[in-house]
Design a protein around this motif. Structure first.
Motif, PDB file in Angstrom:
ATOM      1  N   HIS A   6      -9.097  -2.630  -4.031  1.00  0.00           N
ATOM      2  CA  HIS A   6     -10.179  -2.124  -3.177  1.00  0.00           C
ATOM      3  C   HIS A   6     -11.044  -1.205  -4.043  1.00  0.00           C
ATOM      4  O   HIS A   6     -10.601  -0.133  -4.454  1.00  0.00           O
ATOM      5  N   ASP A  50     -11.582  -8.078  -4.902  1.00  0.00           N
ATOM      6  CA  ASP A  50     -11.754  -6.952  -3.991  1.00  0.00           C
ATOM      7  C   ASP A  50     -11.459  -7.454  -2.588  1.00  0.00           C
ATOM      8  O   ASP A  50     -12.222  -8.231  -2.009  1.00  0.00           O
ATOM      9  N   THR A  86     -13.892  -0.921   2.293  1.00  0.00           N
ATOM     10  CA  THR A  86     -13.387  -0.018   3.334  1.00  0.00           C
ATOM     11  C   THR A  86     -14.250   1.241   3.385  1.00  0.00           C
ATOM     12  O   THR A  86     -13.786   2.353   3.150  1.00  0.00           O
ATOM     13  N   MET A  94      -6.080   0.997  -5.042  1.00  0.00           N
ATOM     14  CA  MET A  94      -7.189   1.766  -4.470  1.00  0.00           C
ATOM     15  C   MET A  94      -7.638   2.905  -5.370  1.00  0.00           C
ATOM     16  O   MET A  94      -8.763   3.380  -5.264  1.00  0.00           O
TER      17      MET A  94
END
Length: 373
Positions: free
Chosen positions: A58, A84, A88, A283
């Protein structure tokens, strides 16, 4: 015409060869190649492999995008392609694609995009734990789902992402997407010729998603699959993404006893021949579970799940490339494929120390040398 000649490269599984790259494409592999107008790099017998993949990251989270240096670290560490698995962030996907357009040089990995989570008001992906509204929220109807898939693809998403999970907060349970809505997302993705993927962590949802036409689960289930489950998933053709690293991280943080099931499920699914892509749910930098570059912790967990070293390397390269739809151009060192090539200065074993960034001594991405110690 730009030519680069790698001399005396010890290609993993194929022995010592010379490799000629012409305009970013591998044009010849042979025991000896002479090319007067090529830029020559003597690999001195270093072990050569295709660039690796991390098929679950992400890059653009609730706090904004990762830094350029962080993203470039994937390539410097030998990971030349990332997927990806969902923006978010409260911003629009158009904002993301504009940001992404600045990441097209060989210093950055190739990035496969998934758009925003297609979700209902209270289903997985709608709201971040911080309270931020991050999803592509629709009325839970098949028509709305179809339109959302079209919108994401028209905005530049390479695949679509949804969720089929009730979350982990028992005080704020999530709604499921209705079966007809979930099927509509999967079906419209198929009509548009793209991958459908979903956040799934539980066995029952994993099996339902397979029966409802999902291309790939974004995770391995955290509770034990039965033999009957394995058969259903195999017959469906659904693939799965490993993400054992993130579950290992969660288990250490919360004390949840989930890793036994995760490792067992990977073993069962892989041995059954169910397509497996490798990813970590990266992340940010948080070693050892989340690191840019080759996901070594994930590789070690795959060894624990019963894969051989060669199985693991294959899973992280050509197998993942095939599952995410780029296997015709990437994932192996073959004539006609993009020149995504890395080299290590150590022998390769199940410790995977050879894949630590300090031992990745050479990286070529799309025919450009971006690292050469």
């Amino acid at each position: 015409m730009k030519k680069t000649l790698l001399k005396q490269a010890d290609i993993w599984g194929a022995g010592k060869n010379d490799i000629l790259i012409t305009d970013g494409i591998i044009s010849k592999i042979d025991s000896v190649i002479e090319e007067d107008d090529a830029f020559v790099v003597n690999m001195n017998g270093k072990i050569i492999l295709p660039g690796f993949f991390n098929a679950h990251v992400h890059l653009y989270g609730v706090n904004g995008p990762l830094s350029d240096d962080n993203i470039k670290a994937f390539v410097q560490g030998g990971c030349t392609t990332v997927r990806d698995m969902g923006m978010t962030n409260e911003g629009s996907f158009t904002t993301y694609t504009k940001w992404l357009s600045q990441k097209r040089s060989p210093e950055f990995p190739d990035i496969i995009t998934s758009g925003k989570f297609i979700c209902s008001k209270n289903s997985y992906g709608a709201v971040h734990p911080s309270g931020a509204q991050i999803g592509y929220v629709i009325n839970p109807t098949p028509d709305a789902a179809q339109s959302a898939v079209d919108d994401m693809i028209n905005c530049g998403a390479d695949q679509v992402k949804t969720g089929l999970d009730y979350g982990m907060d028992i005080n704020n349970p999530l709604d499921y997407l209705p079966e007809d809505v979930f099927k509509a997302i999967c079906n419209q993705a198929k009509v548009r010729g793209v991958h459908s993927c979903a956040h799934i962590t539980k066995r029952d949802n994993f099996v339902k998603a397979a029966m409802w036409g999902l291309t790939e689960s974004g995770h391995t289930p955290t509770n034990n699959l039965t033999d009957e489950d394995i058969l259903i998933v195999k017959e469906s053709g659904m693939a799965f993404n490993t993400t054992a690293s993130i579950f290992d991280q969660v288990s250490k943080m919360t004390g949840e006893d989930i890793m036994g099931a995760v490792i067992s499920n990977i073993n069962k699914l892989y041995k059954a021949g169910i397509p497996m892509s490798v990813g970590t749910d990266y992340m940010h930098e948080q070693a050892p579970e989340e690191t840019a570059g080759i996901p070594i912790h994930e590789l070690k967990l795959l060894i624990k799940a019963g894969l051989s070293v060669n199985d693991v390397i294959k899973a992280c390269t050509i197998d993942t490339a095939n599952i995410i739809g780029v296997g015709e151009k990437k994932g192996s060192i073959e004539v006609g494929k993009d020149a995504d090539i890395i080299a290590t200065d150590l022998s390769i074993d199940s410790s995977f120390k050879a894949f630590e960034p300090g031992h990745i001594v050479f990286v070529m991405h799309n025919g450009e040398i971006v690292k050469n110690k």
